[in-house]
Design an enzyme around this catalytic site. Structure first.
Site, PDB file in Angstrom:
ATOM      1  N   ASN A   7     -35.881 -11.197   6.133  1.00  0.00           N
ATOM      2  CA  ASN A   7     -35.630  -9.995   6.939  1.00  0.00           C
ATOM      3  C   ASN A   7     -35.776  -8.778   6.033  1.00  0.00           C
ATOM      4  O   ASN A   7     -34.914  -8.514   5.200  1.00  0.00           O
ATOM      5  CB  ASN A   7     -34.210 -10.082   7.524  1.00  0.00           C
ATOM      6  N   LYS A   9     -35.650  -5.746   6.838  1.00  0.00           N
ATOM      7  CA  LYS A   9     -34.825  -4.623   7.329  1.00  0.00           C
ATOM      8  C   LYS A   9     -35.652  -3.331   7.368  1.00  0.00           C
ATOM      9  O   LYS A   9     -36.828  -3.391   7.753  1.00  0.00           O
ATOM     10  CB  LYS A   9     -33.556  -4.509   6.471  1.00  0.00           C
ATOM     11  N   HIS A  94     -28.524  -9.050  15.202  1.00  0.00           N
ATOM     12  CA  HIS A  94     -28.137  -8.895  13.787  1.00  0.00           C
ATOM     13  C   HIS A  94     -26.896  -8.011  13.712  1.00  0.00           C
ATOM     14  O   HIS A  94     -26.750  -7.075  14.505  1.00  0.00           O
ATOM     15  CB  HIS A  94     -29.294  -8.277  12.994  1.00  0.00           C
ATOM     16  N   GLU A  96     -26.157  -5.665  11.890  1.00  0.00           N
ATOM     17  CA  GLU A  96     -26.435  -4.229  11.726  1.00  0.00           C
ATOM     18  C   GLU A  96     -26.791  -3.604  13.073  1.00  0.00           C
ATOM     19  O   GLU A  96     -26.505  -2.429  13.310  1.00  0.00           O
ATOM     20  CB  GLU A  96     -27.551  -4.037  10.679  1.00  0.00           C
ATOM     21  N   GLU A 166     -24.199 -15.511   9.856  1.00  0.00           N
ATOM     22  CA  GLU A 166     -24.141 -14.479   8.825  1.00  0.00           C
ATOM     23  C   GLU A 166     -22.766 -13.811   8.857  1.00  0.00           C
ATOM     24  O   GLU A 166     -22.550 -12.886   9.651  1.00  0.00           O
ATOM     25  CB  GLU A 166     -25.214 -13.408   9.070  1.00  0.00           C
ATOM     26  N   GLY A 172     -25.160  -8.318   2.071  1.00  0.00           N
ATOM     27  CA  GLY A 172     -25.415  -7.252   1.103  1.00  0.00           C
ATOM     28  C   GLY A 172     -24.291  -7.007   0.115  1.00  0.00           C
ATOM     29  O   GLY A 172     -24.259  -5.984  -0.562  1.00  0.00           O
ATOM     30  N   SER A 208     -26.170 -12.546   1.360  1.00  0.00           N
ATOM     31  CA  SER A 208     -26.223 -12.570  -0.108  1.00  0.00           C
ATOM     32  C   SER A 208     -26.874 -13.833  -0.686  1.00  0.00           C
ATOM     33  O   SER A 208     -26.497 -14.275  -1.778  1.00  0.00           O
ATOM     34  CB  SER A 208     -24.828 -12.359  -0.706  1.00  0.00           C
TER      35      SER A 208
HETATM   36  P1  13P Z   1     -28.581  -9.904   2.388  1.00  0.00           P
HETATM   37  O1  13P Z   1     -29.380 -11.138   2.046  1.00  0.00           O
HETATM   38  O2  13P Z   1     -29.136  -8.652   1.782  1.00  0.00           O
HETATM   39  O3  13P Z   1     -27.132 -10.110   2.160  1.00  0.00           O
HETATM   40  O4  13P Z   1     -28.773  -9.693   3.965  1.00  0.00           O
HETATM   41  C1  13P Z   1     -28.541 -10.755   4.790  1.00  0.00           C
HETATM   42  C2  13P Z   1     -29.038 -10.386   6.110  1.00  0.00           C
HETATM   43  O5  13P Z   1     -28.481  -9.543   6.787  1.00  0.00           O
HETATM   44  C3  13P Z   1     -30.258 -11.045   6.584  1.00  0.00           C
HETATM   45  O6  13P Z   1     -30.476 -10.805   7.924  1.00  0.00           O
END
Ligand code: 13P
Length: 249
Positions: A7, A9, A94, A96, A166, A172, A208
């Protein structure tokens, strides 16, 4: 075969996304047992990345889509439009999107139904905030999220479906749950999937994941794959992740 979803982002422009996709394909040259790799660039890069991927074994995913099929929705993108530019999968719900765009499980359920209708493989994200984890209620929370989402869509039994667990506090942050904690939640996810007649769905872990810790997750029988953010936007690190997944097969 295990699955890796990268991803990207809102981290990369079109040229960077194209370069990264090319790098992934170069890294896979000569690899016989290619894992299921999906790359998810921003919407603006989907068309160009689709051209790079062509008929390769790497698949294209979008990061989101609108809950309605069509209409007066300025700035949104529909399932049909994603399909049109070559997306094979779509990330839905997601954290976010839930946090910054106010998405609810009901919205995600509508999106799931549309994704299935348009033959996009849904990658549904679920996960608990830290307070819920600390209260010892993570598995129940995630299970309820999934139940609401799945109830909204009448899926064909052969629908390809991925559920990504997740935990919000692991995204993150560099902090990850133990494999024991992941297993506990994955088991409950599988039992909800079974209730919905979707036991063939893949259950991924995300949060992460990096080249140092991926083995522990991906090597576990209860983990069908990983959803990776930060560690997937640089070629060296993404290749390392793909190598580990390939070796496990
Ligand atoms: P990170 O791998 O940066 O923690 O993000 C995970 C994520 O949100 C993948 O969709």
């Amino acid at each position: 075969m295990k699955t890796l979803v990268a991803n990207w982002k809102m981290e990369l422009g079109v040229r960077e996304s194209v370069a990264l996709a090319r790098g992934v394909l170069r890294g896979l040259r000569g690899v016989k047992e290619v894992p299921n790799v999906y790359v998810a660039p921003s919407h603006t890069a989907l068309t160009d990345v689709a051209k790079v991927l062509g008929r390769s074994r790497v698949m294209l995913a979008a990061q989101d889509m609108h809950r309605e099929a069509q209409g007066a929705y300025t700035g949104f993108v529909s399932a049909k439009q994603l399909k049109e530019v070559g997306a094979q999968a779509v990330i839905l719900g997601h954290s976010e999107r839930r946090a910054y765009a106010g998405e609810t499980d009901a919205d995600i359920g509508c999106k799931l139904a549309l994704a299935c209708e348009h033959h996009l493989d849904p990658i549904i994200c679920v996960g608990e905030p830290s307070a819920v984890r600390e209260a010892g209620e993570a598995a129940g929370y995630v299970s309820e999220q999934l139940q609401t989402i799945l109830a909204a869509a009448d899926m064909p039994k052969r629908q390809r479906l991925m559920i990504a667990y997740e935990p919000l506090w692991a995204i993150g942050t560099g902090v990850t749950p133990t494999i024991h904690d992941v297993r506990e939640v994955h088991l409950l996810i599988r039992s909800r999937l079974k209730d919905a007649g979707m036991e063939r769905a893949r259950v991924l872990y995300g949060g992460s994941v990096n080249a140092q810790n991926i083995y522990e997750f991906i090597n576990d029988d209860d983990v069908d794959g990983v959803l990776v953010g930060g560690a997937s936007v640089r070629l060296n690190s993404l290749r390392e992740l793909i190598n580990v997944v390939s070796e496990i097969g």
